[in-house]
Design an enzyme around this catalytic site. Structure first.
Site, PDB file in Angstrom:
ATOM      1  N   LYS A 179      -0.209  -4.766   3.198  1.00 54.71           N
ATOM      2  CA  LYS A 179      -0.601  -6.026   2.931  1.00 54.71           C
ATOM      3  C   LYS A 179      -1.840  -6.867   3.743  1.00 54.71           C
ATOM      4  O   LYS A 179      -2.187  -6.036   4.484  1.00 54.71           O
ATOM      5  CB  LYS A 179       0.894  -6.824   3.237  1.00 54.71           C
ATOM      6  CG  LYS A 179       2.163  -6.274   2.679  1.00 54.71           C
ATOM      7  CD  LYS A 179       2.085  -5.949   1.433  1.00 54.71           C
ATOM      8  CE  LYS A 179       3.722  -5.316   0.926  1.00 54.71           C
ATOM      9  NZ  LYS A 179       3.786  -4.565  -0.357  1.00 54.71           N
TER      10      LYS A 179
HETATM   11  C1  LIG Z   1       5.486  -4.329  -0.283  1.00 57.45           C
HETATM   12  C2  LIG Z   1       6.207  -5.111  -1.266  1.00 57.45           C
HETATM   13  C3  LIG Z   1       7.663  -5.230  -0.892  1.00 57.45           C
HETATM   14  C4  LIG Z   1       8.527  -4.561   0.191  1.00 57.45           C
HETATM   15  O1  LIG Z   1       7.925  -4.947   1.408  1.00 57.45           O
HETATM   16  P1  LIG Z   1       8.212  -4.135   2.814  1.00 57.45           P
HETATM   17  O2  LIG Z   1       7.756  -5.033   3.952  1.00 57.45           O
HETATM   18  O3  LIG Z   1       7.533  -2.842   2.735  1.00 57.45           O
HETATM   19  O4  LIG Z   1      10.004  -4.158   2.769  1.00 57.45           O
HETATM   20  C5  LIG Z   1       8.510  -5.793  -1.857  1.00 57.45           C
HETATM   21  N1  LIG Z   1       7.907  -6.695  -2.753  1.00 57.45           N
HETATM   22  C6  LIG Z   1       6.946  -6.517  -3.306  1.00 57.45           C
HETATM   23  C7  LIG Z   1       6.368  -7.128  -4.409  1.00 57.45           C
HETATM   24  C8  LIG Z   1       5.829  -5.470  -2.425  1.00 57.45           C
HETATM   25  O5  LIG Z   1       4.663  -5.441  -2.708  1.00 57.45           O
END
Ligand SMILES: *Cc1c(COP(=O)(O)O)cnc(C)c1O
Length: 388
Positions: A186
């Site tokens: 992210k």
């Molecule tokens: C990355 C992601 C998640 C999960 O996030 P984590 O922090 O890895 O648990 C959930 N929803 C979306 C849309 C994502 O891109």
């Protein structure tokens, strides 16, 4: 030169000596799990997004799980969400015994379609879980109107959307429960990590209980108290804590977030400008009032694209450029096959099969961006032997 050195990766977290120093300093304080740094990160994140409260947790999946609980979603309920999302979106609904009901997305934005979402509403529908896919805000106002009209809860999966904005307001401040991720893929990262933003005090209090075993008095309060106090465990909770080491990194990352987003947007703008005359692709489009952090840069290859998506990915790789296929569709994963019988989501499937994500990270050097663009043109414009 080693092949890996020449490789242009799909993404890279922007972490510096500053973040490393913050983690180092925190370790030496001896307070390593949830404590003062977590509280500071929460206060700063709440101020950044313009909400009253932020609750730090271990990742966005746990943020979504706790949001389902406080929103009152449980066994037998249905929650409408896009299939086209990272699978954690649907999993969080399953964790509380509810059923994800997959609706279609809009081809231009990869985001949930309010029209199809409305068609999927039944007597069992309890909530709508929208996703700001790859950083592009969903049509929040349409979903607010829909959830009010049908008396449903609205929850935002903003895993990819830290720093994005909708109609002048930062993502995080537009509805009652918004969940963020700080995974390295992210725009800002704490290793793993997550955050929930809310303006509701009741949600805030319950979220804080649930993330720490349902404990009525947390260890920091006990540590600072000059009177003996005993805690009670008021409900069955979880261990979904963020550590102070992570929060210290998060504080430094948050300071850089707006800059990181503006740098990402420059690269996206360069791609958009370079590709704008190619009729056989569809570029990301940002409608009036929408502001994306470009967590990913995804383009859709139309039917008349001279090369199929997978061959394009391979030829880019041969030139040292990583790419990824379009966002996944959960209903086609083994875990969700047959969940609603044979569901038909042609738009989502077509988008997954024919979209390609190109490298975008900070700092991405000018010659790296140029190499991606030149390679893209060279591959797609090369004369080809027709194989039919
Ligand atoms: C990355 C992601 C998640 C999960 O996030 P984590 O922090 O890895 O648990 C959930 N929803 C979306 C849309 C994502 O891109």
């Amino acid at each position: 030169m080693d092949k890996r050195e020449r490789m242009i990766p799909i993404a890279k977290p922007y972490l510096t000596e500053e973040e490393a120093q913050a983690a180092y300093d925190t370790i030496l304080t001896g307070w390593t799990t949830q404590g003062p740094k977590v509280q500071e990160f929460e206060e700063k994140f709440a101020a950044y997004t313009g909400v009253k409260y932020a609750v730090a947790v271990s990742n966005c999946t746990t943020a979504l799980h706790l949001s389902m609980i406080v929103a009152g979603v449980g066994a037998g309920d249905e929650v409408i969400c896009p299939s086209m999302s990272y699978i954690a979106t649907a999993n969080a609904i399953k964790y509380v015994g509810a059923t994800p009901v997959f609706a279609e997305v809009q081809p231009e934005s990869y985001n949930l379609s309010p029209v199809d979402a409305e068609k999927k509403i039944t007597d069992k529908t309890k909530a709508i879980l929208i996703v700001h896919q790859i950083g592009m805000p969903a049509d929040i106002d349409a979903f607010k109107e829909l959830s009010e009209r049908y008396n449903l809860k609205l929850i935002e999966d903003a895993a990819c959307a830290a720093g994005s904005a909708y109609k002048g307001k930062k993502i995080g401040s537009n509805s009652e429960l918004v969940c963020f991720s700080f995974h390295p893929r992210k725009v800002i990262s704490t290793g793993d990590g997550g955050m929930i933003t809310t303006n509701r005090e009741d949600y805030y209090r319950r979220l804080k209980l649930l993330r720490q075993h349902g404990m009525s008095v947390n260890d920091r309060v006990r540590h600072e108290a000059n009177k003996v106090i005993f805690e009670d465990h008021v409900e069955v909770g979880y261990n979904y804590r963020m550590t102070d080491i992570q929060a210290a990194v998060g504080i430094k990352q948050l300071e850089k977030l707006d800059w990181i987003v503006s740098e990402r947007r420059k690269v996206a703008a360069t791609y958009n400008e370079a590709f704008k005359d190619l009729d056989f692709i569809r570029l990301p489009s940002e409608k009036e009032g929408y502001y994306s952090n470009y967590q990913s840069y995804s383009i859709y290859l139309k039917r008349d694209c001279p090369l199929d998506r997978n061959s394009l990915m391979q030829e880019l790789l041969d030139k040292g450029i990583a790419s990824r296929r379009g966002v996944m569709t959960s209903h086609r994963e083994t875990a969700y096959k047959n969940i609603q019988g044979n569901i038909n989501l042609p738009v989502s499937e077509d988008l997954q099969d024919n979209s390609i994500i190109l490298p975008l990270y900070v700092p991405m050097k000018e010659d790296e961006v140029t190499h991606v663009i030149d390679s893209f043109f060279n591959i797609l414009m090369a004369p080809r032997v027709l194989t039919y």
